[in-house]
Design a protein around this motif. Sequence first.
Motif, mmCIF file in Angstrom:
data_model
loop_
_atom_site.group_PDB
_atom_site.id
_atom_site.type_symbol
_atom_site.label_atom_id
_atom_site.label_comp_id
_atom_site.label_asym_id
_atom_site.label_seq_id
_atom_site.Cartn_x
_atom_site.Cartn_y
_atom_site.Cartn_z
ATOM 1 N N MET A 1 0.850 -1.174 0.000
ATOM 2 C CA MET A 1 0.000 0.000 0.000
ATOM 3 C C MET A 1 0.895 1.237 0.000
ATOM 4 S SD MET A 1 -3.075 0.924 2.716
ATOM 5 C CE MET A 1 -2.954 -0.657 3.412
ATOM 6 N N GLU A 2 0.527 2.235 -0.769
ATOM 7 C CA GLU A 2 1.312 3.459 -0.833
ATOM 8 C C GLU A 2 1.365 4.108 0.551
ATOM 9 O OE1 GLU A 2 1.131 7.735 -3.061
ATOM 10 O OE2 GLU A 2 0.146 6.045 -4.021
ATOM 11 N N LYS A 3 2.530 4.629 0.914
ATOM 12 C CA LYS A 3 2.750 5.136 2.273
ATOM 13 C C LYS A 3 1.743 6.218 2.672
ATOM 14 C CE LYS A 3 6.253 6.564 5.495
ATOM 15 N NZ LYS A 3 5.881 5.646 6.562
ATOM 16 N N ILE A 4 1.472 7.171 1.788
ATOM 17 C CA ILE A 4 0.557 8.262 2.143
ATOM 18 C C ILE A 4 -0.860 7.733 2.355
ATOM 19 C CG2 ILE A 4 0.001 8.976 -0.207
ATOM 20 C CD1 ILE A 4 0.616 11.404 2.635
ATOM 21 N N VAL A 5 -1.260 6.745 1.559
ATOM 22 C CA VAL A 5 -2.589 6.133 1.727
ATOM 23 C C VAL A 5 -2.639 5.382 3.053
ATOM 24 C CG1 VAL A 5 -4.210 4.433 0.796
ATOM 25 C CG2 VAL A 5 -3.000 5.983 -0.750
ATOM 26 N N GLU A 6 -1.572 4.653 3.331
ATOM 27 C CA GLU A 6 -1.498 3.905 4.588
ATOM 28 C C GLU A 6 -1.555 4.862 5.783
ATOM 29 O OE1 GLU A 6 1.347 0.698 6.916
ATOM 30 O OE2 GLU A 6 1.942 1.439 4.960
ATOM 31 N N GLN A 7 -0.799 5.956 5.725
ATOM 32 C CA GLN A 7 -0.821 6.935 6.811
ATOM 33 C C GLN A 7 -2.228 7.514 6.974
ATOM 34 O OE1 GLN A 7 2.481 9.357 5.279
ATOM 35 N NE2 GLN A 7 3.456 9.111 7.277
ATOM 36 N N GLY A 8 -2.873 7.799 5.855
ATOM 37 C CA GLY A 8 -4.225 8.343 5.916
ATOM 38 C C GLY A 8 -5.207 7.384 6.561
ATOM 39 N N TYR A 26 0.496 16.337 12.805
ATOM 40 C CA TYR A 26 0.449 15.215 11.861
ATOM 41 C C TYR A 26 -0.370 15.579 10.631
ATOM 42 C CZ TYR A 26 0.627 10.322 10.444
ATOM 43 O OH TYR A 26 0.870 9.166 9.763
ATOM 44 N N ARG A 27 -1.521 16.207 10.831
ATOM 45 C CA ARG A 27 -2.354 16.638 9.690
ATOM 46 C C ARG A 27 -1.580 17.600 8.794
ATOM 47 N NH1 ARG A 27 -6.938 17.550 13.392
ATOM 48 N NH2 ARG A 27 -8.275 15.747 13.213
ATOM 49 N N ASP A 28 -0.905 18.559 9.427
ATOM 50 C CA ASP A 28 -0.148 19.533 8.638
ATOM 51 C C ASP A 28 0.945 18.850 7.817
ATOM 52 O OD1 ASP A 28 -1.692 21.610 9.571
ATOM 53 O OD2 ASP A 28 -0.210 22.313 11.036
ATOM 54 N N ALA A 29 1.610 17.888 8.405
ATOM 55 C CA ALA A 29 2.715 17.222 7.711
ATOM 56 C C ALA A 29 2.217 16.264 6.635
ATOM 57 C CB ALA A 29 3.572 16.458 8.717
ATOM 58 N N VAL A 30 1.237 15.457 6.952
ATOM 59 C CA VAL A 30 0.816 14.392 6.045
ATOM 60 C C VAL A 30 -0.222 14.871 5.043
ATOM 61 C CG1 VAL A 30 -0.273 12.107 5.927
ATOM 62 C CG2 VAL A 30 1.394 12.603 7.717
ATOM 63 N N PHE A 31 -1.222 15.606 5.507
ATOM 64 C CA PHE A 31 -2.337 15.963 4.631
ATOM 65 C C PHE A 31 -2.191 17.330 3.982
ATOM 66 C CE2 PHE A 31 -4.152 13.020 7.804
ATOM 67 C CZ PHE A 31 -4.381 11.961 6.951
ATOM 68 N N GLU A 32 -1.530 18.237 4.661
ATOM 69 C CA GLU A 32 -1.332 19.579 4.101
ATOM 70 C C GLU A 32 0.021 19.703 3.412
ATOM 71 O OE1 GLU A 32 -3.802 21.702 3.983
ATOM 72 O OE2 GLU A 32 -5.055 20.342 5.152
ATOM 73 N N ASP A 33 0.858 18.673 3.558
ATOM 74 C CA ASP A 33 2.174 18.619 2.914
ATOM 75 C C ASP A 33 3.049 19.820 3.281
ATOM 76 O OD1 ASP A 33 4.027 17.229 1.384
ATOM 77 O OD2 ASP A 33 3.506 18.329 -0.437
ATOM 78 N N MET A 34 2.918 20.268 4.525
ATOM 79 C CA MET A 34 3.771 21.362 4.992
ATOM 80 C C MET A 34 5.158 20.821 5.309
ATOM 81 S SD MET A 34 1.058 23.414 7.454
ATOM 82 C CE MET A 34 2.258 24.604 8.051
#
Length: 113
Positions: A1-8, A26-34
Amino acid sequence: MEKIVEQGLLFDFYGELLTDHQKRVYRDAVFEDMSLGEIAQEYGISRQGVHDLIRRCNNSLQEYEDKLHLVSRFMKIRTKIKEIDSLAEDAELSRRELAEGIRRISGQILEEL
């Protein structure tokens, strides 16, 4: 599974078990790509602190999954539902074959739960 999908998925299932601060970072780093620097500036912490926090969150979320297996169960059930959809679209199956296939797959889903 792709890492970003797995993290989500891990965050969707277990994110509420993190502290509010951990969830925001975590949201800022993973979902907002900050970037680490942007997050560090936003929260007044060091880039290393942000990195460590994200790593700890990833570890915590994975530990929850290793113990509870909610994401893996979800993925298996999703696959079974796709099988049911595939059966329903197969015009060559008789009603009896369709019913038997659905009963078989629904039994597998119930076993998973």
